[in-house]
Structure formats: structure tokens, C-alpha cells
Design a protein around this motif. Structure first.
Motif, PDB file in Angstrom:
ATOM      1  N   SER A  34     -72.811 -45.365-121.828  1.00 42.55           N
ATOM      2  CA  SER A  34     -72.687 -44.309-122.844  1.00 42.55           C
ATOM      3  C   SER A  34     -71.206 -44.002-123.008  1.00 42.55           C
ATOM      4  CB  SER A  34     -73.461 -43.067-122.390  1.00 42.55           C
ATOM      5  OG  SER A  34     -72.976 -42.601-121.144  1.00 42.55           O
ATOM      6  N   THR A  35     -70.887 -42.863-123.577  1.00 40.98           N
ATOM      7  CA  THR A  35     -69.481 -42.521-123.810  1.00 40.98           C
ATOM      8  C   THR A  35     -68.677 -42.497-122.517  1.00 40.98           C
ATOM      9  OG1 THR A  35     -70.086 -41.210-125.759  1.00 40.98           O
ATOM     10  CG2 THR A  35     -67.921 -40.810-124.815  1.00 40.98           C
ATOM     11  N   ILE A  36     -69.286 -42.091-121.404  1.00 34.70           N
ATOM     12  CA  ILE A  36     -68.556 -42.057-120.139  1.00 34.70           C
ATOM     13  C   ILE A  36     -68.091 -43.454-119.731  1.00 34.70           C
ATOM     14  CG2 ILE A  36     -70.669 -42.227-118.762  1.00 34.70           C
ATOM     15  CD1 ILE A  36     -67.502 -40.236-117.813  1.00 34.70           C
ATOM     16  N   ALA A  37     -68.843 -44.478-120.093  1.00 30.25           N
ATOM     17  CA  ALA A  37     -68.416 -45.852-119.815  1.00 30.25           C
ATOM     18  C   ALA A  37     -67.223 -46.221-120.682  1.00 30.25           C
ATOM     19  CB  ALA A  37     -69.564 -46.825-120.057  1.00 30.25           C
ATOM     20  N   LEU A  38     -67.236 -45.818-121.937  1.00 26.13           N
ATOM     21  CA  LEU A  38     -66.108 -46.100-122.825  1.00 26.13           C
ATOM     22  C   LEU A  38     -64.859 -45.363-122.354  1.00 26.13           C
ATOM     23  CD1 LEU A  38     -67.880 -45.894-126.317  1.00 26.13           C
ATOM     24  CD2 LEU A  38     -67.605 -47.866-124.799  1.00 26.13           C
ATOM     25  N   GLU A  39     -65.036 -44.154-121.856  1.00 20.60           N
ATOM     26  CA  GLU A  39     -63.909 -43.405-121.310  1.00 20.60           C
ATOM     27  C   GLU A  39     -63.369 -44.089-120.055  1.00 20.60           C
ATOM     28  OE1 GLU A  39     -64.959 -38.905-122.891  1.00 20.60           O
ATOM     29  OE2 GLU A  39     -65.702 -39.527-120.930  1.00 20.60           O
ATOM     30  N   SER A  40     -64.258 -44.646-119.249  1.00 20.83           N
ATOM     31  CA  SER A  40     -63.826 -45.377-118.054  1.00 20.83           C
ATOM     32  C   SER A  40     -63.059 -46.636-118.425  1.00 20.83           C
ATOM     33  CB  SER A  40     -65.050 -45.746-117.202  1.00 20.83           C
ATOM     34  OG  SER A  40     -65.748 -44.589-116.787  1.00 20.83           O
ATOM     35  N   ILE A  41     -63.432 -47.237-119.564  1.00 22.41           N
ATOM     36  CA  ILE A  41     -62.701 -48.409-120.053  1.00 22.41           C
ATOM     37  C   ILE A  41     -61.285 -48.018-120.455  1.00 22.41           C
ATOM     38  CG2 ILE A  41     -62.558 -50.052-121.967  1.00 22.41           C
ATOM     39  CD1 ILE A  41     -65.630 -50.236-121.839  1.00 22.41           C
ATOM     40  N   THR A  42     -61.139 -46.896-121.131  1.00 16.22           N
ATOM     41  CA  THR A  42     -59.791 -46.453-121.524  1.00 16.22           C
ATOM     42  C   THR A  42     -58.944 -46.137-120.295  1.00 16.22           C
ATOM     43  OG1 THR A  42     -60.338 -44.085-121.709  1.00 16.22           O
ATOM     44  CG2 THR A  42     -60.716 -45.447-123.662  1.00 16.22           C
ATOM     45  N   ALA A  43     -59.602 -45.752-119.197  1.00 13.60           N
ATOM     46  CA  ALA A  43     -58.887 -45.445-117.957  1.00 13.60           C
ATOM     47  C   ALA A  43     -58.641 -46.685-117.112  1.00 13.60           C
ATOM     48  CB  ALA A  43     -59.669 -44.412-117.145  1.00 13.60           C
ATOM     49  N   LYS A  44     -59.101 -47.847-117.604  1.00  8.80           N
ATOM     50  CA  LYS A  44     -58.859 -49.151-116.945  1.00  8.80           C
ATOM     51  C   LYS A  44     -59.476 -49.231-115.549  1.00  8.80           C
ATOM     52  CE  LYS A  44     -54.424 -49.618-119.389  1.00  8.80           C
ATOM     53  NZ  LYS A  44     -54.132 -48.228-119.753  1.00  8.80           N
ATOM     54  N   LEU A  45     -60.682 -48.698-115.395  1.00  4.44           N
ATOM     55  CA  LEU A  45     -61.385 -48.768-114.128  1.00  4.44           C
ATOM     56  C   LEU A  45     -62.237 -50.030-114.044  1.00  4.44           C
ATOM     57  CD1 LEU A  45     -62.663 -45.083-113.969  1.00  4.44           C
ATOM     58  CD2 LEU A  45     -60.818 -46.051-112.614  1.00  4.44           C
ATOM     59  N   ILE A  46     -62.632 -50.406-112.826  1.00 10.01           N
ATOM     60  CA  ILE A  46     -63.715 -51.353-112.639  1.00 10.01           C
ATOM     61  C   ILE A  46     -64.991 -50.565-112.908  1.00 10.01           C
ATOM     62  CG2 ILE A  46     -64.834 -52.964-111.069  1.00 10.01           C
ATOM     63  CD1 ILE A  46     -61.895 -53.600-111.717  1.00 10.01           C
ATOM     64  N   ILE A  47     -65.920 -51.125-113.661  1.00  9.56           N
ATOM     65  CA  ILE A  47     -67.081 -50.353-114.092  1.00  9.56           C
ATOM     66  C   ILE A  47     -68.374 -51.072-113.731  1.00  9.56           C
ATOM     67  CG2 ILE A  47     -68.261 -49.337-116.085  1.00  9.56           C
ATOM     68  CD1 ILE A  47     -65.369 -49.469-117.427  1.00  9.56           C
ATOM     69  N   LEU A  48     -69.237 -50.384-113.006  1.00  5.93           N
ATOM     70  CA  LEU A  48     -70.588 -50.855-112.751  1.00  5.93           C
ATOM     71  C   LEU A  48     -71.505 -50.049-113.661  1.00  5.93           C
ATOM     72  CD1 LEU A  48     -72.683 -52.515-111.211  1.00  5.93           C
ATOM     73  CD2 LEU A  48     -72.680 -50.744-109.439  1.00  5.93           C
ATOM     74  N   THR A  49     -72.164 -50.722-114.577  1.00  5.66           N
ATOM     75  CA  THR A  49     -72.904 -50.003-115.601  1.00  5.66           C
ATOM     76  C   THR A  49     -74.272 -50.612-115.841  1.00  5.66           C
ATOM     77  OG1 THR A  49     -72.693 -49.029-117.815  1.00  5.66           O
ATOM     78  CG2 THR A  49     -72.078 -51.340-117.582  1.00  5.66           C
ATOM     79  N   GLY A  50     -75.051 -49.922-116.644  1.00  4.18           N
ATOM     80  CA  GLY A  50     -76.383 -50.344-117.052  1.00  4.18           C
ATOM     81  C   GLY A  50     -76.934 -49.280-117.975  1.00  4.18           C
ATOM     82  N   THR A  51     -78.147 -49.437-118.412  1.00  2.00           N
ATOM     83  CA  THR A  51     -78.735 -48.463-119.327  1.00  2.00           C
ATOM     84  C   THR A  51     -79.593 -47.449-118.570  1.00  2.00           C
ATOM     85  OG1 THR A  51     -80.656 -49.877-119.747  1.00  2.00           O
ATOM     86  CG2 THR A  51     -78.772 -50.100-121.241  1.00  2.00           C
ATOM     87  N   THR A  52     -79.657 -46.245-119.127  1.00  2.00           N
ATOM     88  CA  THR A  52     -80.600 -45.230-118.652  1.00  2.00           C
ATOM     89  C   THR A  52     -81.491 -44.756-119.791  1.00  2.00           C
ATOM     90  OG1 THR A  52     -78.987 -43.451-119.068  1.00  2.00           O
ATOM     91  CG2 THR A  52     -79.030 -44.409-116.854  1.00  2.00           C
TER      92      THR A  52
END
Length: 301
Positions: free
Chosen positions: A212-230
Motif C-alpha cells: 500500500s502507500t506505506i510500501a511506496l513511502e518505504s521505496i522513497t526511503a530506499k529501504l529493503i522491503i518485505l511486502t505482500g498483500t493484505t
């Protein structure tokens, strides 16, 4: 309106108009179009929600002369709005059902994230091992993914710090407190402001978040991201971001077991603890500014 929304508005030049409850969305749309818009001389109306469907849009279009903008993260219905903004990566314009006059603004160039987080794009961030993580599953988290991810993380690795963000609608506080009371490396943030989120993202290397938007925000922060759908409406964002080299998908957070999530977290830690100075990709340049004002020429209607 939420307390956070009221506080945000009070700090800005915006005004808050509280609508009464209507028996149907049609009646609400008609009231907005025939009363609110002319009374306050509103030039632009932005619809951001899944019940602002084609019928709702048609009422606004028929009864008001404002520019109509729809914000969505998937393709739920036909659009009659003047503008559609969808920030899912890799979305094809042909997937958007719309009128010939509808203008589209799609993809990462139009990420709708907070201005302070956009500023993180300008900051250099290199990752040499994963030490601190961020876990956030939104305000309510009805499926208790926060607790699942926390337990999995605790069993996967001895992190320096595990940061949890929850909202006022989070209903599992007592169960969360039972876990956090046993550890000194867990910090819980409730209804945090943007400044706090920015600082958290600066301090962490890994984010465990839904698509969701929190994942996109994490992308802008250049983090490693573990994601999936809820939720089903996250499909478009999920399909786009999982192609990035700093994003790892587990499919569905609701379906994955705690043990499999633990295995995946451990795998990520082992992988990136062997990497020296990993730099997440910058997937777009300067963000578009004032899209609501510049994206559509009202006189060309």
C-alpha cells in the motif's frame, strides 16, 4: 474525522467541511455538487475512496463545473472524471476504463506520498547489514499481521531494534503488550506524525509492510522491503513494486504462516548481511509538483 486529520488541517490553510450522513452516496454526491461546490466556489474536487464509483462521479460532473479528479490504486470501475491518478508501477493505460477526455497520470512519477518522505529521495542511503526494522500494517490490522510479523522477526534474528507503527483502530494492544513487555529492543509508535515516520525510515534498513502507500513511502526511503498483500485492492501496487531489486514479495500476508515468514526474514537478513554498501534503486527523478493545478486545463473542457 480522525484526530490526526483535524490536527493536520488546523496546521494548514485548509478548511474542514463535515458532511452529515446520507441514506445513499447518490444523495451525498448531489448535495456536494449543488450546495457545497457553489457555496465555497470550489474549482477542483478530488475523490479518493472506493465508493466514489461511476454513478457518484456522474452526479458531480452533471451538476457542477469543477475539475473532477479520481485517485485510485487499482481499476475498480469506469471513470468519467477529468483526471485519474494511479501511482501503481507498471500500470498500462489500456487497463483504465475511462472517457475519451479523461487524462491519466500513472506510475512512480506520480507517487502520492508525503512531501517530507519525497525529500528522502535526495538523501544517500547505503545498507551494510540489517540491524533495525520497521513493521507497519495500517491502523486497524484486522488480520493481526503486525503480531505475526513481530513474532516471526523475533524468532528470525536478534535485531538491534524492532519498530512497530500502529493506529488508533488497532484492537490487539493487550496481546501486543504481552509480547513487547518481554523485550527491550521493541518500540511501539501509535498514531505517529510524518516527522517521526521519516526519522524511523532513516534509522531502519528493512521494512515489513503491505503493498500500500506505506510500501511506496518505504521505496522513497530506499529501504529493503518485505511486502505482500493484505487486501485485494493492493494487487496493482504489489505487482509493480515486486519487480524492484530491493523489494521481496511473500504473496499474501494473510495466508503465509508465521514460520514461513520467519524463514523469509532470516533469508533476507543473511543475504544483506553479506552485502557491503547496498544502495536501493532510485526509480524516478524529481517528483511532479502541484499536479492538481497543472495536470488539467479547465478551459479545455
Amino acid at each position: 474525522p480522525s484526530i490526526e486529520l483535524k490536527q493536520t488541517i488546523s496546521k494548514s490553510v485548509a478548511g474542514l467541511i463535515t458532511l452529515k450522513e446520507y441514506k445513499s452516496y447518490f444523495l451525498e454526491a448531489r448535495y456536494i455538487a449543488t450546495d457545497i461546490i457553489p457555496k465555497y466556489k470550489i474549482d477542483i474536487v478530488t475523490l479518493d475512496g472506493y465508493y466514489f464509483n461511476t454513478a457518484y462521479q456522474k452526479v458531480i460532473k452533471k451538476n457542477a463545473n469543477s475539475i473532477l479528479i479520481s485517485v485510485d490504486d487499482y481499476q475498480p470501475f469506469h471513470y468519467v472524471s477529468d483526471v485519474v491518478i494511479n501511482h501503481a508501477i507498471g500500470l498500462n493505460a489500456n487497463q483504465i476504463s475511462r472517457e475519451p477526455y479523461t487524462k491519466l497520470f500513472l506510475g512512480q512519477k506520480y507517487f502520492l506520498v508525503r512531501k517530507q518522505l519525497i525529500q528522502l529521495l535526495k538523501e544517500k542511503k547505503t545498507i551494510s547489514g540489517i540491524h533495525s526494522i520497521l513493521i507497519c500494517f495500517g491502523g486497524a490490522d484486522l488480520n493481526k499481521n503486525t503480531l505475526k510479523a513481530l513474532r516471526a522477526a523475533l524468532n528470525a534474528y536478534d535485531f538491534k531494534m524492532i519498530n512497530l507503527i500502529i493506529g488508533s483502530a488497532f484492537e490487539h494492544v493487550s496481546e501486543l503488550e504481552q509480547i513487547t513487555s518481554q523485550y527491550s529492543n521493541i518500540k511501539v509508535y501509535n498514531n505517529v506524525d510524518t516527522k517521526a515516520i521519516v526519522n524511523l525510515m532513516r534509522s531502519c534498513e528493512l521494512a515489513i509492510v503491505p503493498a500500500s502507500t506505506i510500501a511506496l513511502e518505504s521505496i522513497t526511503a530506499k529501504l529493503i522491503i518485505l511486502t505482500g498483500t493484505t487486501a485485494s485492492n493492493q494487487k496493482c501496487i504489489h505487482n509493480g513494486i515486486k519487480t524492484l531489486k530491493n523489494v521481496i514479495s511473500i504473496g499474501s500476508f494473510n495466508r503465509i504462516t508465521e514460520n514461513l515468514l520467519k524463514v523469509q526474514i532470516k533469508k533476507i537478513v543473511n543475504q544483506f548481511n553479506k552485502v557491503v554498501n547496498f544502495t536501493a534503486p532510485i526509480i524516478y527523478g524529481d517528483p511532479v509538483v502541484d499536479i492538481y493545478l497543472s495536470c488539467y486545463d479547465k478551459n479545455s473542457k
